[in-house]
Design an enzyme around this catalytic site. Structure first.
Site, PDB file in Angstrom:
ATOM      1  N   CYS A   1       0.846  -1.360  -0.078  1.00 54.45           N
ATOM      2  CA  CYS A   1      -0.061   0.040  -0.055  1.00 54.45           C
ATOM      3  C   CYS A   1       0.943   1.195  -0.125  1.00 54.45           C
ATOM      4  O   CYS A   1       0.698   2.085  -0.834  1.00 54.45           O
ATOM      5  CB  CYS A   1      -0.934  -0.017   1.209  1.00 54.45           C
ATOM      6  SG  CYS A   1      -1.949   1.332   1.498  1.00 54.45           S
TER       7      CYS A   1
ATOM      8  N   CYS B   1      -6.370  -3.778   6.768  1.00 52.22           N
ATOM      9  CA  CYS B   1      -7.436  -2.926   6.829  1.00 52.22           C
ATOM     10  C   CYS B   1      -8.752  -3.187   6.164  1.00 52.22           C
ATOM     11  O   CYS B   1      -9.754  -2.683   6.527  1.00 52.22           O
ATOM     12  CB  CYS B   1      -7.321  -1.376   6.604  1.00 52.22           C
ATOM     13  SG  CYS B   1      -6.817  -1.279   4.918  1.00 52.22           S
TER      14      CYS B   1
END
EC number: 2.8.1.13
Length: 400
Positions: free
Chosen positions: A113, A210
């Site tokens: 990410c 997440c």
């Protein structure tokens, strides 16, 4: 004259984009820079469909987090934008995450990410907005070196250090990034949040993965890679079948619990054979690896990587985010880079990162790192030389 961000110009003439996740760390980062007079712009990335995760604590960039980031921006009086990066995040992070698990690896999605979304696309957006820097709430530090380039350092708060997740940052990105919390502790950050009157001062910290609202990463994999859930055999080092499993994605190297095997001695996962759907288990002593083959190596130390390595570079490496750096040697062998662990490490898993440091203590400099492609025990002749015994073949020398 350099300002507090080690940039030319007065703070009021310097635009800084802050990546605001809605958590206390990025919120304090924005508040600090605003208090110092910088022209601050907040940006929050919507990274995934947050409907199922809206009420889940510890989820980064979920619905509540976007709401919190907006409230903080209003409190500080700074412009705030929400950018829809769902497609980008799904293609570069979530799908790669599923592919990695299906191939028998244990991935670190936060690294991907940072590397492929936050520090590439968001950084480009910051430049388009005329910013001189992109600031984040990561617990790492960066300092300007004599030649003007920047060095990435561990955080002052060792318990919060996030340098492991940022090893893939390029030199160009590092020159543009700033980490105002790098020299602070978490309690200091929360105290600053209270002093700024931020509503997120006592908000729970975000957690890894997440995009998994239920906390079960296998739910994501079963949707994207159903073939990875196919059952197979659990075998010992000699290849004898001693049990069965419901999919290799349920296992990681070093795992002991959940094997479902009755044994007189504890058994650990030694490797995952995705092609044959086999989980290889054995005693704890078989977990210790001494050699690691790396892929996608990133170097942010001084000079060129090949010149720095030479015949061998002595450094320190971390093979899991929760472990301390250990002494090692980095070598270039047959067109690839290998790590020799001086004392060996247990549970070295393909897919994890192997991060390079120049020291063991304090705010050591991050020199780069790579992803673990394979891990190996020492060669039979090396063990024989140490023990003074004739060399014997090593069963399953290669892991991964």
């Amino acid at each position: 004259m350099l300002n507090s961000l080690e940039l030319e110009g007065r703070p009021q003439d310097t635009r800084v984009v802050v990546a605001m996740s809605g958590g206390v760390d990025s919120s304090v980062t924005a508040a600090l820079l605003k208090s110092e007079g910088y022209d601050v712009v907040g940006i929050t990335l919507q990274l995934y469909d947050h409907g199922a995760a809206t009420h889940r604590k510890g989820a980064c960039c979920a619905g509540q987090d976007i709401h919190d980031a907006r409230n903080v921006a209003e409190r500080l009086g700074i412009p705030h934008y929400v950018l829809d990066y769902e497609n980008r995040f799904r293609e570069t992070v979530i799908e790669n995450f599923a592919d990695s698990y299906a191939s028998g690896e244990t991935p670190v999605p936060c690294i991907e990410c940072n590397r492929l979304v936050k520090f590439r696309d968001l950084l480009a957006t910051a430049r388009e907005l005329g910013a001189a820097a992109l600031a984040t709430g990561h617990y790492v530090a960066s300092h300007r070196m004599a030649g003007g380039s920047r060095a990435l350092l561990c955080a002052a708060d060792a318990d919060r250090d996030q340098s492991y997740f940022l090893f893939a940052t390029t030199r160009e990105q590092l020159d543009f990034l700033r980490f105002p919390l790098g020299d602070m502790t978490k309690p200091q950050t929360r105290e600053l949040a209270r002093s700024f009157g931020l509503s997120v001062a006592d908000k729970h910290d975000s957690q890894d993965i997440c995009f998994v609202p239920t906390g079960r990463y296998t739910d994501i994999i079963s949707q994207l890679k159903p073939n990875a859930m196919v059952s197979g055999d659990i075998v010992d080092l000699d290849g004898h079948v001693i049990g069965h499993h419901d999919g290799i994605v349920h296992f990681t190297v070093g795992q002991r619990r959940g094997l479902g095997i009755a044994s007189g001695a504890p058994l650990y996962v030694l490797s995952l054979d995705a092609a044959n759907r086999r989980v290889v288990v054995g005693p704890r002593e078989a977990l210790k690896m001494h050699r690691i083959i790396l892929r996608d190596v990133n170097w942010i130390g001084d000079g060129a990587l090949d010149r720095a390595v030479g015949a061998g570079l002595e450094l320190f490496v971390r093979v899991r985010s929760t472990r301390k750096p250990q002494p090692a040697w980095l070598r270039a062998i047959d067109g690839r880079y290998e790590i020799e662990l001086v004392a060996g490490e247990e549970g070295v898993s393909p897919g994890q990162a192997c991060v390079f440091y120049d020291g063991l203590e304090g705010q050591a400099r991050v020199l780069g790192g790579g992803f673990i492609a394979r891990a190996m025990a020492r060669r039979a002749n090396e063990i024989a030389a140490q023990n003074g015994t004739p060399a014997q073949p090593l069963a399953a020398e290669l892991r991964g």
